[in-house]
Design a protein around this motif. Sequence first.
Motif, short mmCIF file in Angstrom:
data_model
loop_
_atom_site.label_atom_id
_atom_site.label_comp_id
_atom_site.label_asym_id
_atom_site.label_seq_id
_atom_site.Cartn_x
_atom_site.Cartn_y
_atom_site.Cartn_z
N ARG A 108 0.83 -1.38 0.04
CA ARG A 108 -0.44 -0.18 0.00
C ARG A 108 1.04 1.05 -0.04
O ARG A 108 1.11 1.95 -0.74
CB ARG A 108 -0.45 0.20 1.40
N MET A 109 2.17 1.49 0.71
CA MET A 109 2.86 2.71 0.61
C MET A 109 4.27 2.37 -0.10
O MET A 109 4.48 2.92 -0.42
CB MET A 109 3.53 2.29 1.83
N GLY A 110 3.61 1.00 -0.77
CA GLY A 110 4.67 0.82 -2.25
C GLY A 110 6.29 1.11 -1.90
O GLY A 110 6.93 1.54 -2.78
N LEU A 111 6.13 0.43 -0.93
CA LEU A 111 7.61 0.26 -0.68
C LEU A 111 7.90 -1.54 -1.06
O LEU A 111 8.95 -1.89 -0.03
CB LEU A 111 7.91 0.09 0.95
N ALA A 112 6.79 -2.35 -1.01
CA ALA A 112 7.30 -3.58 -1.94
C ALA A 112 7.95 -4.14 -2.90
O ALA A 112 9.31 -4.84 -1.65
CB ALA A 112 6.10 -3.72 -2.72
N ASP A 113 9.03 -3.42 -3.37
CA ASP A 113 10.09 -3.77 -3.93
C ASP A 113 11.40 -3.26 -3.78
O ASP A 113 12.28 -3.84 -3.69
CB ASP A 113 10.01 -2.87 -5.36
N ARG A 114 11.35 -2.22 -2.25
CA ARG A 114 12.50 -2.45 -1.43
C ARG A 114 12.53 -2.73 -0.03
O ARG A 114 12.88 -2.39 0.67
CB ARG A 114 12.29 -0.96 -1.84
N ALA A 115 11.67 -3.74 -0.08
CA ALA A 115 11.11 -4.55 1.12
C ALA A 115 12.17 -4.70 1.98
O ALA A 115 12.01 -5.21 3.66
CB ALA A 115 10.07 -5.11 1.54
N ASP A 116 12.93 -5.35 1.57
CA ASP A 116 14.37 -6.04 2.26
C ASP A 116 16.00 -5.68 1.72
O ASP A 116 16.55 -6.27 2.41
CB ASP A 116 14.48 -7.49 1.15
N GLU A 117 15.47 -4.01 1.53
CA GLU A 117 16.78 -3.85 2.24
C GLU A 117 16.46 -2.50 2.70
O GLU A 117 16.31 -2.37 3.74
CB GLU A 117 16.57 -2.85 0.74
N PRO A 118 17.92 -1.98 3.95
CA PRO A 118 17.92 -1.93 4.89
C PRO A 118 17.17 0.00 4.60
O PRO A 118 17.25 0.02 3.62
CB PRO A 118 19.52 -1.47 5.18
N VAL A 119 16.79 -0.23 5.90
CA VAL A 119 16.10 1.09 5.17
C VAL A 119 17.01 2.70 5.64
O VAL A 119 16.30 3.94 4.96
CB VAL A 119 15.12 1.30 7.21
N GLU A 120 18.33 3.23 5.79
CA GLU A 120 19.05 4.05 5.92
C GLU A 120 19.42 4.24 4.15
O GLU A 120 19.92 5.54 4.42
CB GLU A 120 20.37 2.67 6.47
N THR A 121 18.75 3.20 2.97
CA THR A 121 19.03 3.38 1.44
C THR A 121 17.85 3.64 1.53
O THR A 121 18.33 4.73 0.24
CB THR A 121 19.30 2.29 1.08
N PHE A 122 16.99 4.33 2.11
CA PHE A 122 15.49 4.92 1.51
C PHE A 122 15.38 7.06 1.55
O PHE A 122 16.48 7.29 2.25
CB PHE A 122 14.68 4.61 2.80
N SER A 123 14.45 7.26 0.65
CA SER A 123 14.97 8.70 0.80
C SER A 123 14.26 8.86 1.76
O SER A 123 13.67 7.99 2.83
CB SER A 123 14.29 9.04 -0.75
N ARG A 124 13.71 10.14 2.28
CA ARG A 124 13.11 10.41 3.42
C ARG A 124 11.23 10.76 3.20
O ARG A 124 10.94 9.96 3.89
CB ARG A 124 12.70 12.48 3.95
N GLY A 125 10.60 10.56 1.83
CA GLY A 125 9.34 10.47 1.46
C GLY A 125 9.38 8.88 1.62
O GLY A 125 8.07 8.62 2.51
N MET A 126 10.13 7.89 1.27
CA MET A 126 10.27 6.46 1.42
C MET A 126 9.65 6.42 3.03
O MET A 126 9.60 5.22 3.52
CB MET A 126 11.24 5.45 0.73
N LYS A 127 11.03 6.68 3.49
CA LYS A 127 11.15 6.54 5.58
C LYS A 127 9.75 7.09 5.81
O LYS A 127 9.38 6.44 6.39
CB LYS A 127 11.88 7.34 6.07
N GLN A 128 9.47 8.50 5.71
CA GLN A 128 7.68 8.71 5.96
C GLN A 128 7.16 7.83 5.42
O GLN A 128 6.03 7.32 6.59
CB GLN A 128 7.63 9.98 6.03
#
Length: 305
Positions: free
Chosen positions: A119-139
């Motif tokens: 739902r949050m559009g994060l399924a493709d990056r679900a198993d990657e470390p959160v430290e690699t996420f953009s600010r919008g993805m973290k929110q």
Amino acid sequence: MRTYRARRKAGETVALGGVSLTVDDSEILGLLGPNGAGKTTLVKILSTVLLPTSGTARVLGKDVSTEARAVRENVGVVFGGERGLYPRISARQNLAFWAALYRLDRRTARNRCQELLERMGLADRADEPVETFSRGMKQRLHLARGLIHGPRVLFLDEPTTGMDPVAAHDFRALVRELRQEGRTVVLTTHDMAEAEALCDRVTLIDHGRLVLNEPTAHIGRYLDTRESVDFTCDDPALLDEVGRLTFVESVGPRDGGHRALLKEPGDVARLLVWLVERGVLSARRSEPTLEDVYLRLIGTRAMSV
């Protein structure tokens, strides 16, 4: 009410007092006010992090003091910034951790995590470390974390701070979807445009007390003794001259141009004539905004984040 006793000072400091507030089901409420006004204290009380010194607070009919566990099962808190996430593990692992804290069974937790990641559009990056996420993805992950246990009430603390316009737009769309699902959202923000666009009602707190509590659409009534004019002007000298006019209260930037707040409603025609006489052809009467009301009631001291 919530008071604190300072260690080195006599007496007590009132962090929150005189606030009587009811939030309707499926409503987005904007909680506004300067730093230190009492907004965070109110959210902490409603989410059972703090106990009120006196008075009562209820969430979905449950008392935050005597029925704290029942309240916690039905509220979610979404922070701005880096708080509440573990950057070195994946998004899926973050959600699984919080699901375990809420004592969801393994199957429910696994399904809920996958559902929220999609739902949050994060399924493709679900198993990657959160430290690699953009600010919008973290929110968006913050929002997923706040929803992991299926709460009916969400507290959002400056959720779009630091986001680029596209990410902020997408996040607000998600918040509107939550309201359509029947959830209640309390949004703490310093962004007046965000509050005006997103909230059904706004509540303004200052010095621990309620200053304003009105539907957003009716907020301009608090400036009914004056009106404003939007105009375009590229001449700094002329702009300074507008600010010195006796019937103009203040002038500030607005949507690529400038907005003059007037002292009396009848001064609109005076300013329009004055501007046209000096060659300003782009000028029109405008309705007061939430930011105008905020500045009127709180003052410029409160606009720093």
